[in-house]
Design a protein around this motif. Structure first.
Motif, PDB file in Angstrom:
ATOM      1  N   VAL A 513       0.838  -1.208   0.000  1.00  0.00           N
ATOM      2  CA  VAL A 513       0.000   0.000   0.000  1.00  0.00           C
ATOM      3  C   VAL A 513       0.869   1.253   0.000  1.00  0.00           C
ATOM      4  N   VAL A 514       1.887   1.266   0.840  1.00  0.00           N
ATOM      5  CA  VAL A 514       2.782   2.424   0.900  1.00  0.00           C
ATOM      6  C   VAL A 514       3.523   2.587  -0.426  1.00  0.00           C
ATOM      7  N   THR A 517       1.162   3.686  -3.306  1.00  0.00           N
ATOM      8  CA  THR A 517       0.746   5.079  -3.073  1.00  0.00           C
ATOM      9  C   THR A 517       1.846   6.058  -3.487  1.00  0.00           C
ATOM     10  N   LEU A 518       3.088   5.759  -3.111  1.00  0.00           N
ATOM     11  CA  LEU A 518       4.206   6.639  -3.459  1.00  0.00           C
ATOM     12  C   LEU A 518       4.457   6.649  -4.959  1.00  0.00           C
ATOM     13  N   LEU A 520       2.184   6.180  -7.319  1.00  0.00           N
ATOM     14  CA  LEU A 520       1.102   6.955  -7.927  1.00  0.00           C
ATOM     15  C   LEU A 520       1.264   8.452  -7.679  1.00  0.00           C
ATOM     16  N   ARG A 521       1.869   8.831  -6.582  1.00  0.00           N
ATOM     17  CA  ARG A 521       2.060  10.245  -6.264  1.00  0.00           C
ATOM     18  C   ARG A 521       3.341  10.810  -6.872  1.00  0.00           C
ATOM     19  N   ARG A 523       6.534   9.796  -6.361  1.00  0.00           N
ATOM     20  CA  ARG A 523       7.725   9.780  -5.495  1.00  0.00           C
ATOM     21  C   ARG A 523       8.925   9.206  -6.225  1.00  0.00           C
TER      22      ARG A 523
END
Length: 743
Positions: A513-514, A517-518, A520-521, A523
């Motif tokens: 999940v982490v 999420t990163l 997709l953002r 990072r």
């Protein structure tokens, strides 16, 4: 003795587990590979696309074959050839450079196939060649250092596959040997139990039917028709082959309706309800009731006997009550065969109880109870851990084979990238502790550690993986600098194996999940989300492999357990049937020469021959023989039987008592009796008693009066026996013996 499985049953089951694990891995790799290739196909050379399509097709075909048939050397050779061709196609100029993990996928698959399904020497040659080809082709893209760093999956995967293959086959051999030992022990136990059951069944038949028929023939007052009927029934019961316990249901009420009335006694049946129970239970209860009714006819001097049945499909109570003279229940001898063996013994063997209550002048009541046991209820479901241990004797070895190569080979990218970003040193320390915890859990896997240990390991693993995702450089997701993402793999395998899937899946989800999420953002520096696919799927692959290996072995272990249980059940049933038949045949031989022919003559004889005094005398002598056989089965040979009958006929009171159900009484009994009857004059009274305690049978012989010649004969025959003389009144011989089998 037939073994439960052939020599390679367990090995074949484990090999199927390995193949199906590979099939699952192949499916996951297909998804990962397509996820990387398809979004960038326009920027890749046509030849790369062709070899990628061929690789996906190979994975699909091999996965299908692995699920249905045995893989062999041809599969690994085909994969190796295709992986070499793929490696050279990556040298072609392209707008898009594929990640290291994608470029090495084909060689990893080929290495696993070679190590897992090839012989050792060819497997080593193939894997070495793959590593050399990879280094030579990757140098142009990644440089020598990067190419060498990229070899760790090529080394770890074949090492793990080869180690797992070897370990599982070795443990399969041990498991097969252990299963054979259990099988043989169960067969021997079934034989012994069947002999004991057949012995007790024959003893009851001898007491309830044969001796009773001889008593009827020897006693004046019995109608010839009754004697004929009793003799025919005794022959039928004695010659009937002993039957095993049956699960077929039968109505007890219907069987009780056919019980004959005791001679001269009115029988009132109160059987209003049909009660169904297993056929062998109905048979034993009916026989016990018949014995009680015979006792009423012989001893109770009753005018009426009542039979009352109540119950349902879960159990029943049968009451047999008479209005006879009654007796003091405590005065019944422990050696009384009728109540002890034919009533209480029968009910005890089927899991029931028999209680006899009586007082002088107040009649007698027998209460027979039976309830279905929990063994008749559905058994609990299959245990996953039990299934795994049935296929693999020691889980530590396959876990070590899967995890340790990856655990230690990961040290190369860990050390190589210590300075790649701030905090990487701390991540290296986290990895070292996680590796130590993984090794400890593997060492404790023989007896699964407590759940709290797994939870702590999961928290440490997930926390470090999340920290690693936050620490690694933005441009590292397609290189081995992102090693913290895949580092939890070995721990995930251990967690999935020892504590099922929820703990391992939850640990993986925290990291995934982490990471997603990163990504997709933004990072990480990636041209498309699919560029992160190898990193995202790396821990998923590890967990999937662990779960598939564990579940496949557990499921196949369940098949092995079921197959072994079925084969053992067949073998034990056959052994028990043979044991019952053999013991029954030997016991029939003991009485068949004289007693059964005599009963056959009476069963078809006329009234005059049945009531003749010679017939009654002969019946009385044979009844003595039958009762001696009840107490000391298989001890008396024909000569000693006749000597005992002659002694009784000459006025010697011979009493044989036994409170032991020993199948094989000590043969010292024969020696004692033969010596005691070898001199003249014969004793006036001769009492032989057998008692057992702590697996020791004590033989005691009391002769009255004392006689010097008899003392000398007994001392010569049994010099180790304890012999005592009481002047001229009596002499006593006592001998303690451990028989071959005591039940």
């Amino acid at each position: 003795m037939t073994n439960p499985e052939s020599a390679d049953t367990y090995g074949y089951s484990v090999e199927r587990g390995m193949q199906r694990s590979f099939a699952a891995l192949a499916v996951i790799l297909v998804g990962s590979h397509l996820g990387t290739i398809l979004p960038t196909h326009e920027r890749l050379p046509a030849l790369v696309l062709v070899t990628s399509a061929a690789f996906v097709a190979l994975l699909a075909v091999t996965a299908t074959r692995a699920w249905h048939v045995r893989l062999g050397p041809a599969d690994s050779v085909a994969a190796a050839v295709l992986s070499v061709i793929s490696a050279f196609t990556y040298l072609l100029p392209a707008e898009q450079v594929l990640p290291m993990a994608t470029r090495s996928n084909a060689m990893v698959v080929a290495g696993i196939l070679a190590a897992g399904f090839h012989r050792t020497k060819p497997a080593v040659s193939i894997c070495t060649g793959l590593v050399v080809v990879y280094v030579l082709t990757a140098m142009r893209v990644d440089g020598l250092g990067g190419a060498l760093l990229g070899t760790w999956p090529l080394l770890a995967a074949p090492l793990a596959a080869g180690a797992v293959s070897k370990v599982l086959r070795q443990t399969a051999i041990r498991a097969d040997a252990a299963r054979r030992a259990v099988h043989e022990a169960e067969v021997r136990a079934a034989e012994d139990e069947a002999k004991r059951a057949a012995h007790k069944q024959f003893q009851r038949t001898l007491h309830d039917d044969v001796a009773s028929a001889l008593r009827a023939a020897a006693t004046p007052g019995f109608a010839p028709a009754e004697v004929r009927s009793a003799c025919a029934a005794a022959i039928s019961r004695a010659e009937a082959a002993p039957a095993p316990p049956s699960t077929a249901q039968e109505d007890l009420r219907a069987r009780l309706d056919h019980l004959p009335e005791p001679g001269g006694v009115l029988m009132i049946r109160e059987l209003s309800t049909a009660v169904f129970a297993p056929a062998h239970v109905v048979q034993e209860v009916t026989d016990a009731a018949a014995e009680l009714l015979r006792n009423v006819g012989k001893h109770a001097h009753a005018s009426t006997v009542w039979i009352t049945l109540s119950g349902d499909d879960t159990g029943f109570t049968l009451l047999i009550r008479d209005d006879g003279v009654g007796f003091e229940a405590g005065a019944v001898r422990a050696t009384s065969l009728g109540l002890r063996r034919s009533v209480a013994g029968r009910l005890a063997e089927i899991g029931g109880t028999a209680e006899i209550s009586s007082r002088p002048g107040q009649g007698t009541t027998a209460e027979l109870r039976w309830q279905r046991s929990s063994a008749d209820q559905p058994r609990p479901g299959f245990s996953r851990m039990k299934g795994m241990r049935s296929a693999v004797d020691d889980l530590r070895q396959p876990l070590a084979a899967v995890c340790l190569p990856y655990l230690f080979s990961m040290a190369l990218p860990v050390v190589r990238n210590l300075d790649a970003a701030s905090g990487m040193t701390w991540l290296a320390a986290w990895y070292a502790l996680m590796g130590a915890a993984t090794v400890w859990l593997i060492l404790e896997a023989r007896r699964p550690p407590p759940l709290w240990a797994g939870v702590l390991a999961a928290v440490w693993t997930a926390g470090g993986a999340v920290a690693g995702v936050l620490v690694i450089p933005p441009d590292s997701l397609t290189s081995f600098v992102s090693w913290p993402v895949g580092a939890p793999g070995p721990m995930l395998v251990v967690l999935a194996t020892l504590w099922r899937w929820p703990l391992a899946v939850l640990t993986l989800l925290v990291e995934e999940v982490v990471l997603i999420t990163l990504v997709l953002r933004g990072r990480f520096v990636t041209e498309a989300f699919t560029d992160a696919a190898p990193a995202i799927t790396a821990p998923v692959l590890a967990l999937a492999m662990g779960m598939v290996i564990a579940n496949t072995i557990a499921r196949l272990g369940g098949i092995v357990l079921k197959s072994g249980a079925e084969r053992t059940a067949i073998a034990t049933a056959a052994a028990a049937r043979e044991a019952r038949t053999s013991l029954h045949a030997s016991r029939i031989a003991d009485i068949g020469a004289e007693i059964l022919p005599f009963l056959r003559r009476l069963a078809t004889g006329d009234d005059a021959s049945i009531t003749a005094q010679s017939t009654r005398t002969r019946a009385r002598r044979l009844e003595w023989m039958a009762r001696d056989e009840l107490h000391i089965p298989g001890v008396l040979d024909p000569d000693l039987r006749h000597r005992m009958m002659d002694a009784r006929a000459d006025g010697c009171v011979v009493v044989v008592q036994a409170d032991t159900d020993t199948i094989d009484p000590p043969q010292a009994v024969r020696t004692i009796l033969a010596a005691a009857l070898s001199t003249t004059p014969l004793p006036k009274e001769l009492t032989l008693t057998l008692s057992s305690a702590d697996d020791v049978v004590t033989v005691n012989l009391l002769c009255q009066p004392n006689d010097a010649a008899r003392v000398a004969a007994l001392r010569t025959a049994l010099p180790v026996a304890d012999l005592k003389e009481y002047d001229d009144e009596a002499m006593n011989v006592e001998l303690a013996v451990v028989p071959a089998k005591v039940s």
